[in-house]
Motif scaffolding. Structure first.
Motif, PDB file in Angstrom:
ATOM      1  N   GLY A 197       0.786  -1.228   0.000  1.00  0.00           N
ATOM      2  CA  GLY A 197       0.000   0.000   0.000  1.00  0.00           C
ATOM      3  C   GLY A 197       0.817   1.277   0.000  1.00  0.00           C
ATOM      4  O   GLY A 197       0.278   2.357   0.162  1.00  0.00           O
ATOM      5  N   GLN A 198       2.130   1.179  -0.177  1.00  0.00           N
ATOM      6  CA  GLN A 198       2.997   2.360  -0.199  1.00  0.00           C
ATOM      7  C   GLN A 198       3.697   2.456  -1.548  1.00  0.00           C
ATOM      8  O   GLN A 198       4.230   1.474  -2.054  1.00  0.00           O
ATOM      9  CB  GLN A 198       4.039   2.271   0.910  1.00  0.00           C
ATOM     10  N   TYR A 199       3.706   3.662  -2.107  1.00  0.00           N
ATOM     11  CA  TYR A 199       4.396   3.902  -3.364  1.00  0.00           C
ATOM     12  C   TYR A 199       5.833   4.308  -3.074  1.00  0.00           C
ATOM     13  O   TYR A 199       6.082   5.165  -2.233  1.00  0.00           O
ATOM     14  CB  TYR A 199       3.697   5.002  -4.164  1.00  0.00           C
ATOM     15  N   THR A 200       6.774   3.692  -3.782  1.00  0.00           N
ATOM     16  CA  THR A 200       8.193   3.974  -3.590  1.00  0.00           C
ATOM     17  C   THR A 200       8.847   4.222  -4.938  1.00  0.00           C
ATOM     18  O   THR A 200       8.698   3.419  -5.857  1.00  0.00           O
ATOM     19  CB  THR A 200       8.894   2.784  -2.886  1.00  0.00           C
ATOM     20  N   VAL A 201       9.584   5.321  -5.034  1.00  0.00           N
ATOM     21  CA  VAL A 201      10.346   5.630  -6.252  1.00  0.00           C
ATOM     22  C   VAL A 201      11.574   4.731  -6.265  1.00  0.00           C
ATOM     23  O   VAL A 201      12.342   4.701  -5.308  1.00  0.00           O
ATOM     24  CB  VAL A 201      10.748   7.120  -6.297  1.00  0.00           C
ATOM     25  N   THR A 202      11.731   3.980  -7.360  1.00  0.00           N
ATOM     26  CA  THR A 202      12.842   3.036  -7.467  1.00  0.00           C
ATOM     27  C   THR A 202      13.967   3.541  -8.363  1.00  0.00           C
ATOM     28  O   THR A 202      15.098   3.077  -8.241  1.00  0.00           O
ATOM     29  CB  THR A 202      12.352   1.678  -7.995  1.00  0.00           C
ATOM     30  N   LYS A 203      13.669   4.483  -9.267  1.00  0.00           N
ATOM     31  CA  LYS A 203      14.689   5.045 -10.160  1.00  0.00           C
ATOM     32  C   LYS A 203      14.341   6.491 -10.463  1.00  0.00           C
ATOM     33  O   LYS A 203      13.172   6.833 -10.616  1.00  0.00           O
ATOM     34  CB  LYS A 203      14.757   4.280 -11.484  1.00  0.00           C
ATOM     35  N   ILE A 204      15.387   7.308 -10.564  1.00  0.00           N
ATOM     36  CA  ILE A 204      15.234   8.707 -10.969  1.00  0.00           C
ATOM     37  C   ILE A 204      16.346   9.039 -11.957  1.00  0.00           C
ATOM     38  O   ILE A 204      17.507   8.721 -11.700  1.00  0.00           O
ATOM     39  CB  ILE A 204      15.351   9.669  -9.763  1.00  0.00           C
ATOM     40  N   ARG A 205      15.958   9.670 -13.068  1.00  0.00           N
ATOM     41  CA  ARG A 205      16.930  10.142 -14.057  1.00  0.00           C
ATOM     42  C   ARG A 205      16.530  11.566 -14.439  1.00  0.00           C
ATOM     43  O   ARG A 205      15.357  11.824 -14.704  1.00  0.00           O
ATOM     44  CB  ARG A 205      16.897   9.264 -15.322  1.00  0.00           C
TER      45      ARG A 205
END
Length: 94
Positions: free
Chosen positions: A83-91
């Protein structure tokens, strides 16, 4: 049972792969290093059936926030777990 040639299966998987790793365009509105969160004004996220909005996300690795600042244009990937959104990659966008 009908056998599928290995090359045909590989081609099918190559086409299906991008649907799992779906990059989303966004603008950074806030970076909270201490909390390991980034607030993003992002486009629609089809894989999560989420409309475009501004929302704070926890990041998988706080080191991803090191060079980010408000106003940066980015592409990111996000997953949902428990139930939690997590950012796994950022460019940073080009």
């Amino acid at each position: 049972m009908r056998k599928v040639p290995l090359y045909a299966l590989a081609a099918l998987l190559a086409l299906a792969g991008p649907a799992w790793a779906q990059s989303v365009k966004a603008t950074v509105t806030k970076v909270d290093q201490a909390a390991g969160k980034v607030t993003l004004d992002h486009e629609r996220i089809p894989k999560l059936d989420m409309d475009a909005m501004t929302m704070a996300y926890k990041v998988k690795d706080p080191a991803m926030l090191k060079d980010l600042k408000s106003g940066d244009k980015i592409d990111f990937e996000v997953d949902e777990a428990n139930g939690q959104y997590t950012v796994t990659k950022i460019r940073k966008a080009k």
